[in-house]
Design an enzyme around this catalytic site. Structure first.
Site, mmCIF file in Angstrom:
data_model
loop_
_atom_site.group_PDB
_atom_site.id
_atom_site.type_symbol
_atom_site.label_atom_id
_atom_site.label_comp_id
_atom_site.label_asym_id
_atom_site.label_seq_id
_atom_site.Cartn_x
_atom_site.Cartn_y
_atom_site.Cartn_z
ATOM 1 N N GLY A 137 53.143 9.630 25.333
ATOM 2 C CA GLY A 137 54.423 9.793 26.030
ATOM 3 C C GLY A 137 55.398 10.479 25.094
ATOM 4 N N ARG A 138 56.678 10.074 25.179
ATOM 5 C CA ARG A 138 57.705 10.718 24.342
ATOM 6 C C ARG A 138 57.405 10.511 22.857
ATOM 7 N NH1 ARG A 138 60.986 8.573 28.824
ATOM 8 N NH2 ARG A 138 60.361 6.604 27.946
ATOM 9 N N ILE A 139 57.200 9.250 22.453
ATOM 10 C CA ILE A 139 56.959 8.972 21.032
ATOM 11 C C ILE A 139 55.579 9.485 20.623
ATOM 12 C CG2 ILE A 139 56.712 7.136 19.308
ATOM 13 C CD1 ILE A 139 58.803 5.532 21.004
ATOM 14 N N THR B 84 53.060 0.749 16.248
ATOM 15 C CA THR B 84 54.529 0.791 16.301
ATOM 16 C C THR B 84 54.983 0.617 17.754
ATOM 17 O OG1 THR B 84 54.585 3.204 16.513
ATOM 18 C CG2 THR B 84 54.755 2.307 14.281
ATOM 19 N N ARG C 107 54.267 -2.432 20.526
ATOM 20 C CA ARG C 107 54.751 -3.814 20.620
ATOM 21 C C ARG C 107 53.644 -4.729 20.105
ATOM 22 N NH1 ARG C 107 59.281 -2.334 20.885
ATOM 23 N NH2 ARG C 107 60.771 -2.585 22.586
ATOM 24 N N GLU D 145 56.276 -12.080 16.829
ATOM 25 C CA GLU D 145 57.490 -11.732 16.109
ATOM 26 C C GLU D 145 58.600 -12.761 16.346
ATOM 27 O OE1 GLU D 145 57.615 -7.389 16.486
ATOM 28 O OE2 GLU D 145 59.781 -7.596 16.362
ATOM 29 N N HIS E 264 59.687 -4.462 12.071
ATOM 30 C CA HIS E 264 60.132 -3.801 13.312
ATOM 31 C C HIS E 264 61.289 -2.825 13.044
ATOM 32 C CE1 HIS E 264 60.381 -4.373 17.958
ATOM 33 N NE2 HIS E 264 60.668 -3.122 17.616
ATOM 34 N N ILE E 265 60.995 -1.797 12.252
ATOM 35 C CA ILE E 265 62.041 -0.847 11.845
ATOM 36 C C ILE E 265 61.791 0.561 12.394
ATOM 37 C CG2 ILE E 265 62.754 -2.110 9.771
ATOM 38 C CD1 ILE E 265 60.957 -0.219 8.124
ATOM 39 N N GLY E 266 60.961 0.644 13.441
ATOM 40 C CA GLY E 266 60.617 1.961 13.988
ATOM 41 C C GLY E 266 61.814 2.850 14.264
HETATM 42 P P1 NAP Z 1 56.789 6.694 27.334
HETATM 43 O O1 NAP Z 1 57.333 8.060 27.124
HETATM 44 O O2 NAP Z 1 56.989 6.046 28.663
HETATM 45 O O3 NAP Z 1 55.210 6.762 26.999
HETATM 46 C C1 NAP Z 1 54.378 5.673 27.247
HETATM 47 C C2 NAP Z 1 52.927 6.117 27.185
HETATM 48 O O4 NAP Z 1 52.117 4.960 27.438
HETATM 49 C C3 NAP Z 1 52.528 7.163 28.226
HETATM 50 O O5 NAP Z 1 51.602 8.056 27.664
HETATM 51 C C4 NAP Z 1 51.864 6.334 29.317
HETATM 52 O O6 NAP Z 1 50.882 7.052 30.020
HETATM 53 C C5 NAP Z 1 51.203 5.266 28.481
HETATM 54 N N1 NAP Z 1 50.909 4.060 29.269
HETATM 55 C C6 NAP Z 1 51.688 3.483 30.221
HETATM 56 N N2 NAP Z 1 51.099 2.394 30.717
HETATM 57 C C7 NAP Z 1 49.897 2.292 30.091
HETATM 58 C C8 NAP Z 1 48.813 1.396 30.208
HETATM 59 N N3 NAP Z 1 48.850 0.369 31.087
HETATM 60 N N4 NAP Z 1 47.732 1.576 29.422
HETATM 61 C C9 NAP Z 1 47.676 2.613 28.554
HETATM 62 N N5 NAP Z 1 48.690 3.503 28.416
HETATM 63 C C10 NAP Z 1 49.780 3.358 29.179
HETATM 64 O O7 NAP Z 1 57.369 5.665 26.272
HETATM 65 P P2 NAP Z 1 57.973 5.965 24.811
HETATM 66 O O8 NAP Z 1 59.422 6.275 24.925
HETATM 67 O O9 NAP Z 1 57.099 6.945 24.121
HETATM 68 O O10 NAP Z 1 57.854 4.498 24.147
HETATM 69 C C11 NAP Z 1 56.591 3.896 24.007
HETATM 70 C C12 NAP Z 1 56.726 2.474 23.496
HETATM 71 O O11 NAP Z 1 57.069 2.477 22.121
HETATM 72 C C13 NAP Z 1 57.834 1.636 24.137
HETATM 73 O O12 NAP Z 1 57.411 1.053 25.348
HETATM 74 C C14 NAP Z 1 58.117 0.583 23.084
HETATM 75 O O13 NAP Z 1 57.389 -0.602 23.343
HETATM 76 C C15 NAP Z 1 57.622 1.215 21.791
HETATM 77 N N6 NAP Z 1 58.725 1.409 20.830
HETATM 78 C C16 NAP Z 1 58.698 0.761 19.621
HETATM 79 C C17 NAP Z 1 59.732 0.961 18.709
HETATM 80 C C18 NAP Z 1 59.735 0.299 17.360
HETATM 81 O O14 NAP Z 1 60.818 0.045 16.825
HETATM 82 N N7 NAP Z 1 58.593 0.032 16.762
HETATM 83 C C19 NAP Z 1 60.810 1.796 19.042
HETATM 84 C C20 NAP Z 1 60.801 2.432 20.257
HETATM 85 C C21 NAP Z 1 59.759 2.243 21.161
HETATM 86 P P3 NAP Z 1 51.273 7.864 31.378
HETATM 87 O O15 NAP Z 1 52.221 8.939 30.969
HETATM 88 O O16 NAP Z 1 49.958 8.359 31.867
HETATM 89 O O17 NAP Z 1 51.918 6.851 32.270
#
Ligand code: NAP
Length: 326
Positions: free
Chosen positions: A162-164, A243, A245, A274, A292-294
């Protein structure tokens, strides 16, 4: 009169919104005073009473009980995070409460930290630092502290492009890594330009990657996505980076996989229970563990806070939120 309740001080960026809330909307801003710890459940239930907006963080559980404690005037919960697994979306929808998150503004910061964890685990950076600090005598040795050559064509498996995930792929491509990924965007032209090979499933990706990095949301479906079976199908000597959850990974199974030597290392920014840290992982040299400092870049954190406040102001003003959670 209602109020906006913010569950932790977030600095000057928030103060910029105070006059707007007061003058245009006649709504005061109340902030939990302790930057070091979130409100207790009791404090939270009390503080949200009568609120029209709650600005929440990942440490805040927003469920039916809390929404009911706030009352019927509550219009919006603006999460200062892109993940919203801390919020009961059904309970919010049933009460006509809008939920928003902060997508996009933290992609680069989280991708940077993901690369930091990839390098720290594969090249044993933290292990080396810990060793140096013991003060033990040492001399350069050809077989000492040897790890994986990331830039020599190691394959990175991105679960959730996705975005990240895309921001991680850009960095991995620049490092000369091969990339395999799940998610719809894996078929897009911008992914193809980075040499991303789409994987039809997680099962197909796991045995193909030297490093597996998790970037999907936490949902009931993805809880323990990486369990003993998934770890067993990863390449011997490979690495797991999380990074996303914490509960995406069964950490006891991960500890078993590291103990047995099947996995060479793991880099975790997020943790299953956590803020508790798995004691077996804590004792392992091959695990790099972060608090958790992503998204913890200064500008990024300000951008997250600002977007959350703008979402709240939009809803309170009767406008569409900028980034609603669907
Ligand atoms: P995003 O753009 O919505 O991307 C999510 C990705 O996960 C997409 O490729 C999506 O595939 C895939 N996905 C969705 N449901 C799934 C499933 N059931 N099984 C397998 N893959 C699945 O989200 P993002 O903005 O990149 O953020 C991703 C995650 O990073 C967040 O949800 C958050 O938990 C985590 N995060 C962590 C930190 C940190 O501090 N460590 C900071 C920010 C975010 P499709 O496109 O095909 O739906």
């Amino acid at each position: 009169m209602g109020h906006v309740f913010l569950t932790r001080p977030l600095g000057d960026v928030v103060e910029q919104f105070r006059p707007q809330l007061a003058e245009e909307l006649n709504i005061p801003l109340r902030i939990h005073p302790d930057p070091g710890s979130p409100p207790t459940r009791e404090e939270m239930l009390e503080a949200v009473r009568g609120a029209e907006a709650i600005i929440s963080l990942v440490t805040d559980r927003i469920d039916a009980e809390l929404l009911d404690a706030a009352g019927e005037q509550l219009k919006v919960v603006a999460n200062v995070a892109v993940g919203y697994d801390n919020i009961d979306l059904d309970a919010a929808a049933q009460r006509n409460v809008t939920v928003t998150n902060t997508p996009g503004v933290l992609d680069e910061a989280v991708a940077d930290l993901t690369l930091a964890l990839i390098l720290a685990t594969t090249r044993r950076v933290v292990e080396g630092d810990r060793f140096i600090r013991t003060g033990e005598p040492w001399i350069w040795g050809p077989k000492d502290w040897v790890g994986l050559d990331v830039s020599a064509g190691a394959t990175l498996g991105i679960i959730g492009l996705g975005r990240i995930g895309m921001a991680v792929a850009k960095r991995a491509h620049a490092f000369g890594m091969r990339i395999i990924a799940t998610g719809r965007r894996a078929h897009d032209d911008d992914a193809r330009a980075l040499g991303v090979v789409p994987a039809a499933s997680v099962d197909e990706l796991l045995p193909a990657a030297d490093i597996v990095s998790l970037h999907c949301p936490l949902t009931p479906e993805t809880t323990h996505l990486i369990d003993a079976g998934a770890l067993g199908s990863m390449k011997p000597g490979s690495y797991l980076i999380n990074t996303g959850r914490g509960p995406l990974v069964d950490e006891e199974a991960l500890a078993d996989a590291l103990d047995s030597g099947h996995l060479a290392g793991a880099g975790l920014d997020v943790h299953e229970f956590e803020p508790e840290i798995n004691p077996r992982l804590r004792a392992m040299e091959s695990a790099v563990l972060l608090p958790h400092i992503g998204s913890a870049g200064d500008a990024t954190r300000n951008a997250m806070a600002s977007l959350a406040l703008r979402n709240a102001v939009a809803v309170l003003s009767g406008d569409e939120p900028l980034t609603p959670v669907s």
